[in-house]
Design a protein around this motif. Sequence first.
Motif, short mmCIF file in Angstrom:
data_model
loop_
_atom_site.label_atom_id
_atom_site.label_comp_id
_atom_site.label_asym_id
_atom_site.label_seq_id
_atom_site.Cartn_x
_atom_site.Cartn_y
_atom_site.Cartn_z
N ILE A 32 -1.71 -5.39 -5.56
CA ILE A 32 -2.94 -4.62 -5.40
C ILE A 32 -3.70 -4.53 -6.72
N PHE A 281 -5.35 3.85 -2.29
CA PHE A 281 -4.35 3.12 -1.51
C PHE A 281 -3.20 4.04 -1.13
N ASN A 284 0.71 -0.17 0.92
CA ASN A 284 -0.10 -1.39 0.81
C ASN A 284 -1.48 -1.24 1.42
#
Length: 300
Positions: A32, A281, A284
């Motif tokens: 990420i 976030f 995920n």
Amino acid sequence: GTTLGTAAARSGRYFGTAISASKLGDPAYTTIAGREFDMVTPENEMKLDATEPRQGQFVFTAADRIFDWAVQNGKRVRGHTLVWHAAQPSWLQSLTGSALRQGMIDHINGVMAHYKGKIYAWDVVNEAFSDSTGGRRDSNFQRTGDDWIEVAFRTARAADPAARLCYNDYNIENWSWAKTQGVYTMVKDFKQRGVPIDCVGFQAHFNSLTPYSADFRTTLRNFAALGVDVQITELDIQGAPATTYAAVTADCLAVPRCAGITVWGVRDQDSWRSGDTPLLFSGNDRKPAYDAVLDTLNAA
Ligand code: G3I
């Protein structure tokens, strides 16, 4: 843009995150972070206790791990932070007066020399103002004399003329707060007297006690009018409401000298605010706040 970094770049801005060295071995984290952000701030690894644990002995192992990861992945780095009342090694806490002043100067020189020419911006001084009064926070550095902040900035400019030099603080987002006015007065004075300062970092840790207010945009505009860049440096918002994240993003986009936004961590589980779910976030997954920020950046 399909990522925060590329979307922010449409208007010449960056979108960053705080990074912890201890998490760089977690592929879910680096996937990420590597994809979304183009600016990196070490969350703890460049602080005084981490970089100078014993006086005159500098340690950059963890900081370099983040710096190298950032550069290898095409990202720039914000240095955080050279002088702060917290995260002090015990040797520094035991100094006073001219010895402490010299210890501060030597610390700035030692850390900045290691990263000379490689840092986008340094938080030279962090959180030097009192929460309630608009005056200076009491600290060991403050007790060495009011001029400690300008001495820190002059030292930093000489140590690395390529780095932008920022003053960074929290609870200076709302224009009506006394603390905001105190920092504004200092920056105005520095600009008038030629003390080298290039940017002000607004941490933007919003919660129910110090909530986001729409006059953040006024604050950003007023500071920018003094002739400094403004940066949102540690953004997180309790509960991560999409509308508030969009509003903060729009505030930055509305001010030409707002250079970019940094969120204080990648996923909720990485946040210092445990239980507040303040980030973009979850595991995920992109949260609604992520889409709100991305859409706002792409509309610019
Ligand atoms: O990793 C150590 C471990 O070795 C140690 O034994 C243990 C005991 O203290 O804790 C671990 O260190 C902690 C570190 O976070 C890493 O998790 C420190 O205690 C803890 O104080 C530290 O907290 C950080 C805090 O600054 C104080 O430096 C937070 O992660 C970090 O998010 C927070 O960030 C600050 C910004 O620098 C300035 N603005 C406010 C912001 C939020 O408080």
